[in-house]
Design a protein around this motif. Structure first.
Motif, PDB file in Angstrom:
ATOM      1  N   LEU A 161     -29.009  80.304 -39.575  1.00 32.66           N
ATOM      2  CA  LEU A 161     -29.663  80.964 -38.452  1.00 32.66           C
ATOM      3  C   LEU A 161     -29.479  82.469 -38.491  1.00 32.66           C
ATOM      4  N   ASP A 162     -30.456  83.175 -37.983  1.00 28.85           N
ATOM      5  CA  ASP A 162     -30.330  84.603 -37.707  1.00 28.85           C
ATOM      6  C   ASP A 162     -29.732  84.733 -36.311  1.00 28.85           C
ATOM      7  N   PHE A 163     -28.461  85.129 -36.237  1.00 32.26           N
ATOM      8  CA  PHE A 163     -27.771  85.206 -34.954  1.00 32.26           C
ATOM      9  C   PHE A 163     -27.987  86.548 -34.247  1.00 32.26           C
ATOM     10  N   GLY A 164     -28.628  87.484 -34.887  1.00 32.61           N
ATOM     11  CA  GLY A 164     -28.800  88.811 -34.299  1.00 32.61           C
ATOM     12  C   GLY A 164     -29.571  88.757 -32.990  1.00 32.61           C
ATOM     13  N   GLY A 165     -28.978  89.300 -31.921  1.00 30.97           N
ATOM     14  CA  GLY A 165     -29.626  89.333 -30.617  1.00 30.97           C
ATOM     15  C   GLY A 165     -29.654  87.998 -29.905  1.00 30.97           C
ATOM     16  N   LYS A 166     -28.962  86.992 -30.443  1.00 26.80           N
ATOM     17  CA  LYS A 166     -28.970  85.657 -29.860  1.00 26.80           C
ATOM     18  C   LYS A 166     -27.684  85.413 -29.056  1.00 26.80           C
ATOM     19  N   ILE A 167     -27.745  84.427 -28.174  1.00 21.39           N
ATOM     20  CA  ILE A 167     -26.557  83.940 -27.475  1.00 21.39           C
ATOM     21  C   ILE A 167     -26.121  82.668 -28.186  1.00 21.39           C
ATOM     22  N   LEU A 168     -24.971  82.723 -28.819  1.00 26.62           N
ATOM     23  CA  LEU A 168     -24.479  81.630 -29.647  1.00 26.62           C
ATOM     24  C   LEU A 168     -23.596  80.698 -28.839  1.00 26.62           C
ATOM     25  N   PHE A 169     -23.872  79.395 -28.940  1.00 25.53           N
ATOM     26  CA  PHE A 169     -23.024  78.357 -28.349  1.00 25.53           C
ATOM     27  C   PHE A 169     -22.329  77.601 -29.477  1.00 25.53           C
ATOM     28  N   ILE A 170     -21.008  77.348 -29.333  1.00 26.13           N
ATOM     29  CA  ILE A 170     -20.269  76.602 -30.348  1.00 26.13           C
ATOM     30  C   ILE A 170     -19.365  75.560 -29.691  1.00 26.13           C
ATOM     31  N   GLU A 171     -19.161  74.446 -30.400  1.00 25.51           N
ATOM     32  CA  GLU A 171     -18.231  73.391 -29.988  1.00 25.51           C
ATOM     33  C   GLU A 171     -17.816  72.650 -31.244  1.00 25.51           C
ATOM     34  N   VAL A 178     -18.527  79.527 -25.525  1.00 26.33           N
ATOM     35  CA  VAL A 178     -17.575  78.661 -26.214  1.00 26.33           C
ATOM     36  C   VAL A 178     -17.458  77.360 -25.434  1.00 26.33           C
ATOM     37  N   GLY A 179     -17.904  76.271 -26.066  1.00 26.00           N
ATOM     38  CA  GLY A 179     -17.823  74.965 -25.449  1.00 26.00           C
ATOM     39  C   GLY A 179     -16.473  74.312 -25.681  1.00 26.00           C
ATOM     40  N   GLN A 180     -16.469  72.990 -25.727  1.00 24.30           N
ATOM     41  CA  GLN A 180     -15.212  72.246 -25.824  1.00 24.30           C
ATOM     42  C   GLN A 180     -14.809  72.014 -27.283  1.00 24.30           C
ATOM     43  N   PHE A 181     -13.564  72.298 -27.572  1.00 27.05           N
ATOM     44  CA  PHE A 181     -12.992  72.027 -28.893  1.00 27.05           C
ATOM     45  C   PHE A 181     -11.968  70.912 -28.696  1.00 27.05           C
ATOM     46  N   THR A 182     -12.404  69.699 -29.043  1.00 27.46           N
ATOM     47  CA  THR A 182     -11.716  68.473 -28.646  1.00 27.46           C
ATOM     48  C   THR A 182     -10.867  67.916 -29.789  1.00 27.46           C
ATOM     49  N   SER A 232      -7.163  76.927 -29.782  1.00 28.18           N
ATOM     50  CA  SER A 232      -8.557  77.155 -30.164  1.00 28.18           C
ATOM     51  C   SER A 232      -9.132  78.416 -29.534  1.00 28.18           C
ATOM     52  N   ALA A 233      -8.875  78.596 -28.242  1.00 22.34           N
ATOM     53  CA  ALA A 233      -9.431  79.761 -27.557  1.00 22.34           C
ATOM     54  C   ALA A 233      -8.893  81.057 -28.145  1.00 22.34           C
TER      55      ALA A 233
END
Length: 299
Positions: free
Chosen positions: A192-202, A232-236, A250-251
């Motif tokens: 993905l091109d992450f430039g200018g995007k709002i990134l969600f991760i888990e 930043v979502g859940q890192f389980t 994780s945080a």
């Protein structure tokens, strides 16, 4: 965005990754048919087994392709994740789904398919899959999927304050999903091109060393530098190495990886491999607002 669903519409359910006993889908299919009043096409992959996969790569890809190409199908729901989407994604032809956009619903391993659609300007839904429908602990997650699919989505999600939040406001296209799949896509056609995007991760079931390595890889690849914002979502079920403790959670690892940047960051968003897994529209433009008293994503 694909058109919203209405009662009587047709949707497809497939297993594009790992196999599972078909009876585990009974309640999910009942909810789709009886409660949501949808016509359901069941893919061949729901009954197939090939090692750890729900049938061969060709069978699972053909299952998806038939639904993508069928203009009468309004949404495609992955029954479960696991592992397997990464093996079939490059063979998919998106001509049909471009001509007749439809919702794709899933998370975890399905992230690579969400990324493929995002790169082709089609909004998809990171959310609970039918194998988990009917679990009373996941009702709010199930309901958030239904609301998004039927055009009843909330105007925003609010999140409690986290000590590692970084204040600010940003607008941009929401991208991302499972961190492992995002990192494994670097240098591939679904990068993905992450430039200018709002990134969600888990993520789930990774060592803290692996998490640090993945965040460092994204940083070294320049993928974290030009973000508009980070969710930043859940890192389980993250694991530590007892012989050589990492001494950060994780945080802290994620906060360290983005310490050189200034965009807003929202931690502890309720999405990922947890019961409270709110649906997120991947590819949609959203607003991220992080304040001292609250954080929220506005739609």
């Amino acid at each position: 965005m694909p058109p919203f669903l209405r009662p009587g519409d047709t949707v497809g359910v497939v297993a594009p990754a790992s196999w599972f006993p078909y009876e585990e889908l009974t309640e999910g299919l009942r909810i789709l048919r009886d409660d949501w009043h949808l016509n359901v096409i069941e893919g061949d992959s729901l009954h197939a087994i090939d090692g750890p996969f729900a049938g061969s790569d060709d069978l699972r890809r053909a299952d998806l392709q038939r639904l993508f190409d069928n203009p009468d199908v309004r949404a495609v729901l992955a029954a479960r994740g696991g592992y397997g989407c990464y093996r079939l994604v490059d063979g998919l032809d998106l001509t049909g789904i471009r001509a007749s956009p439809k919702w794709l619903v899933g998370f975890s391993d399905v992230t690579v398919l969400l990324s493929l659609l995002q790169k082709n300007d089609i909004v998809s839904l990171h959310g609970l899959m039918p194998r988990q429908f009917g679990d009373p602990d996941r009702f709010a997650s199930q309901e958030s999927v239904r609301q998004w699919l039927f055009g009843e989505a909330p105007t925003h999600y609010g999140v409690a304050v986290h000590p590692f939040n970084r204040l600010g406001r940003a607008e941009g296209q929401l991208v991302g999903g499972n961190l492992t799949l995002l990192v494994n896509s670097v240098g591939t056609p679904t990068d993905l091109d992450f430039g200018g995007k709002i990134l969600f991760i888990e993520d789930i079931d990774e060592t803290l060393f692996s998490l640090d390595r993945m965040m460092t890889q994204l940083r070294r690849a320049g993928h974290l530098r030009d973000l508009a914002g980070l969710v930043v979502g859940q890192f389980t079920d993250m694991r530590t190495n007892s012989s050589l403790p990492f001494n950060k959670d994780s945080a802290e690892i994620i906060a360290d990886a983005v310490a050189d940047y200034s965009y807003p960051i929202l931690f502890d968003f309720p999405a990922g491999h947890v019961a409270h897994n709110l649906a997120l529209p991947i590819g949609k433009s959203v607003e991220l607002v992080v304040q001292k008293t609250k954080g929220q994503i506005n739609f």
